[in-house]
Design a protein around this motif. Structure first.
Motif, mmCIF file in Angstrom:
data_model
loop_
_atom_site.group_PDB
_atom_site.id
_atom_site.type_symbol
_atom_site.label_atom_id
_atom_site.label_comp_id
_atom_site.label_asym_id
_atom_site.label_seq_id
_atom_site.Cartn_x
_atom_site.Cartn_y
_atom_site.Cartn_z
ATOM 1 N N TYR A 110 -7.206 -5.202 5.337
ATOM 2 C CA TYR A 110 -7.968 -6.335 4.812
ATOM 3 C C TYR A 110 -7.162 -7.631 4.869
ATOM 4 O O TYR A 110 -7.733 -8.724 4.766
ATOM 5 C CB TYR A 110 -8.398 -6.073 3.364
ATOM 6 C CG TYR A 110 -9.600 -5.166 3.230
ATOM 7 C CD1 TYR A 110 -10.802 -5.457 3.867
ATOM 8 C CD2 TYR A 110 -9.545 -4.023 2.443
ATOM 9 C CE1 TYR A 110 -11.906 -4.630 3.734
ATOM 10 C CE2 TYR A 110 -10.642 -3.183 2.303
ATOM 11 C CZ TYR A 110 -11.821 -3.495 2.946
ATOM 12 O OH TYR A 110 -12.915 -2.674 2.818
ATOM 13 N N ASP A 167 -12.924 5.940 -3.525
ATOM 14 C CA ASP A 167 -12.384 5.291 -2.331
ATOM 15 C C ASP A 167 -10.868 5.086 -2.392
ATOM 16 O O ASP A 167 -10.295 4.509 -1.459
ATOM 17 C CB ASP A 167 -13.051 3.920 -2.121
ATOM 18 C CG ASP A 167 -14.559 4.030 -1.981
ATOM 19 O OD1 ASP A 167 -15.009 4.885 -1.198
ATOM 20 O OD2 ASP A 167 -15.274 3.253 -2.647
ATOM 21 N N MET A 186 -9.201 -3.274 -5.583
ATOM 22 C CA MET A 186 -10.339 -2.537 -5.061
ATOM 23 C C MET A 186 -11.662 -3.145 -5.518
ATOM 24 O O MET A 186 -12.658 -3.114 -4.780
ATOM 25 C CB MET A 186 -10.249 -1.069 -5.482
ATOM 26 C CG MET A 186 -9.156 -0.297 -4.769
ATOM 27 S SD MET A 186 -8.979 1.404 -5.376
ATOM 28 C CE MET A 186 -10.554 2.122 -4.908
ATOM 29 N N LYS A 243 -8.731 6.331 0.621
ATOM 30 C CA LYS A 243 -9.036 5.556 1.829
ATOM 31 C C LYS A 243 -8.449 4.147 1.719
ATOM 32 O O LYS A 243 -7.946 3.603 2.709
ATOM 33 C CB LYS A 243 -10.552 5.472 2.042
ATOM 34 C CG LYS A 243 -11.183 6.799 2.452
ATOM 35 C CD LYS A 243 -12.621 6.614 2.927
ATOM 36 C CE LYS A 243 -13.520 6.182 1.785
ATOM 37 N NZ LYS A 243 -14.955 6.098 2.192
ATOM 38 N N TYR A 244 -8.510 3.567 0.512
ATOM 39 C CA TYR A 244 -7.967 2.227 0.325
ATOM 40 C C TYR A 244 -6.448 2.226 0.485
ATOM 41 O O TYR A 244 -5.882 1.323 1.102
ATOM 42 C CB TYR A 244 -8.358 1.672 -1.047
ATOM 43 C CG TYR A 244 -7.890 0.247 -1.239
ATOM 44 C CD1 TYR A 244 -8.451 -0.791 -0.496
ATOM 45 C CD2 TYR A 244 -6.879 -0.062 -2.142
ATOM 46 C CE1 TYR A 244 -8.020 -2.096 -0.650
ATOM 47 C CE2 TYR A 244 -6.439 -1.357 -2.301
ATOM 48 C CZ TYR A 244 -7.006 -2.381 -1.552
ATOM 49 O OH TYR A 244 -6.566 -3.672 -1.698
ATOM 50 N N LEU A 259 -13.168 1.799 6.146
ATOM 51 C CA LEU A 259 -11.873 2.263 5.649
ATOM 52 C C LEU A 259 -11.574 3.658 6.212
ATOM 53 O O LEU A 259 -11.567 4.649 5.504
ATOM 54 C CB LEU A 259 -11.863 2.302 4.113
ATOM 55 C CG LEU A 259 -11.556 1.002 3.395
ATOM 56 C CD1 LEU A 259 -11.608 1.214 1.886
ATOM 57 C CD2 LEU A 259 -10.215 0.422 3.797
ATOM 58 N N HIS A 273 0.828 -1.210 0.000
ATOM 59 C CA HIS A 273 0.000 0.000 0.000
ATOM 60 C C HIS A 273 0.862 1.260 0.000
ATOM 61 O O HIS A 273 0.435 2.298 -0.501
ATOM 62 C CB HIS A 273 -0.979 -0.016 1.177
ATOM 63 C CG HIS A 273 -2.211 -0.807 0.877
ATOM 64 N ND1 HIS A 273 -3.436 -0.230 0.660
ATOM 65 C CD2 HIS A 273 -2.390 -2.142 0.695
ATOM 66 C CE1 HIS A 273 -4.330 -1.176 0.393
ATOM 67 N NE2 HIS A 273 -3.717 -2.340 0.405
ATOM 68 N N LEU A 313 -15.096 -1.430 -4.154
ATOM 69 C CA LEU A 313 -14.719 -0.040 -3.921
ATOM 70 C C LEU A 313 -14.638 0.715 -5.237
ATOM 71 O O LEU A 313 -14.286 0.143 -6.271
ATOM 72 C CB LEU A 313 -13.364 0.027 -3.202
ATOM 73 C CG LEU A 313 -13.330 -0.616 -1.808
ATOM 74 C CD1 LEU A 313 -11.911 -0.674 -1.279
ATOM 75 C CD2 LEU A 313 -14.242 0.132 -0.845
ATOM 76 N N GLY A 369 -6.524 0.210 3.519
ATOM 77 C CA GLY A 369 -6.888 -1.066 2.903
ATOM 78 C C GLY A 369 -5.982 -2.224 3.250
ATOM 79 O O GLY A 369 -6.367 -3.386 3.108
#
Length: 202
Positions: free
Chosen positions: A137, A126, A117, A129-130, A150, A89, A122, A134
């Motif tokens: 997850y 988003d 996503m 935020k992901y 999120l 990420h 998503l 994310g």
């Protein structure tokens, strides 16, 4: 007050000295050390602001420290699989901000993020935020948890088991965003709430 400030400052100083003896700045192998060192630096900065009479600024710095401590708790608990996802990420963030020299690789990373996503239904709105949250997850059970969101408060903070700090975090957020609480704050109150928060985070 000054004695307690001094004690915390000395402890943080020694922690930073110890961490300086470890390898660092190689995310694949030193992520926890690097995050712990950054957290200690933030704590030292926040304490310095507090001593100098900048209570609300110190409390705002604690907010960042709290975000780091929640991430540290989860990364340490779930180990390599989660750390790999966290670093992935980080790459998503670099690609999103168009900071990579290799543009083909940047496009490849960005497209892989978009595919991921889709798994979570998503949308483009988003993305930020992901990128930020994310990675959670990858924690067992999070995908199935309908209450997971999120964001920090209903996501990272909650699954790190530190929801008891949600109201303090929210108050610090209000200060960061320049609400009247920042301008007309009670200096003594924010001195003590920041000192207590730093101690508990430590």
């Amino acid at each position: 007050q000054s004695f307690l400030n001094h004690v915390i400052d000395v402890i943080i100083y020694f922690i930073l000295n110890i961490l300086n003896g470890y390898e660092q700045n190689d995310p694949r192998t030193t992520l926890l050390t690097d995050l712990l060192k950054k957290s200690s630096s933030i704590a030292k900065c926040s304490l310095g602001l507090l001593v100098d009479g900048f209570e609300t600024e110190a409390f705002s710095s604690w907010r960042t420290l709290h975000e780091c401590e929640c991430s540290l708790i989860l990364l340490e608990k779930y180990g390599d699989p989660l750390m790999d996802k966290y670093l992935k990420h980080m790459q998503f963030g670099l690609a999103f901000r168009d900071t990579m020299k290799d543009k083909d690789r940047q496009t490849e990373i960005f497209m892989s993020m978009k595919e991921e996503m889709k798994e979570f239904n998503l949308k483009s709105k988003d993305i930020k935020k992901y990128i930020e949250y994310g990675w959670a997850y990858a924690i067992p059970g999070v995908k199935e948890d309908e209450t997971f969101k999120l964001n920090f408060r209903d996501g990272i903070e909650k699954i790190a088991g530190l929801s008891q700090y949600a109201s303090r975090y929210e108050m610090s957020s209000e200060i960061i965003h320049g609400t009247p609480m920042l301008i007309y704050s009670n200096k003594e109150y924010f001195y003590y709430v920041t000192l207590l928060s730093l101690y508990e985070s430590f």
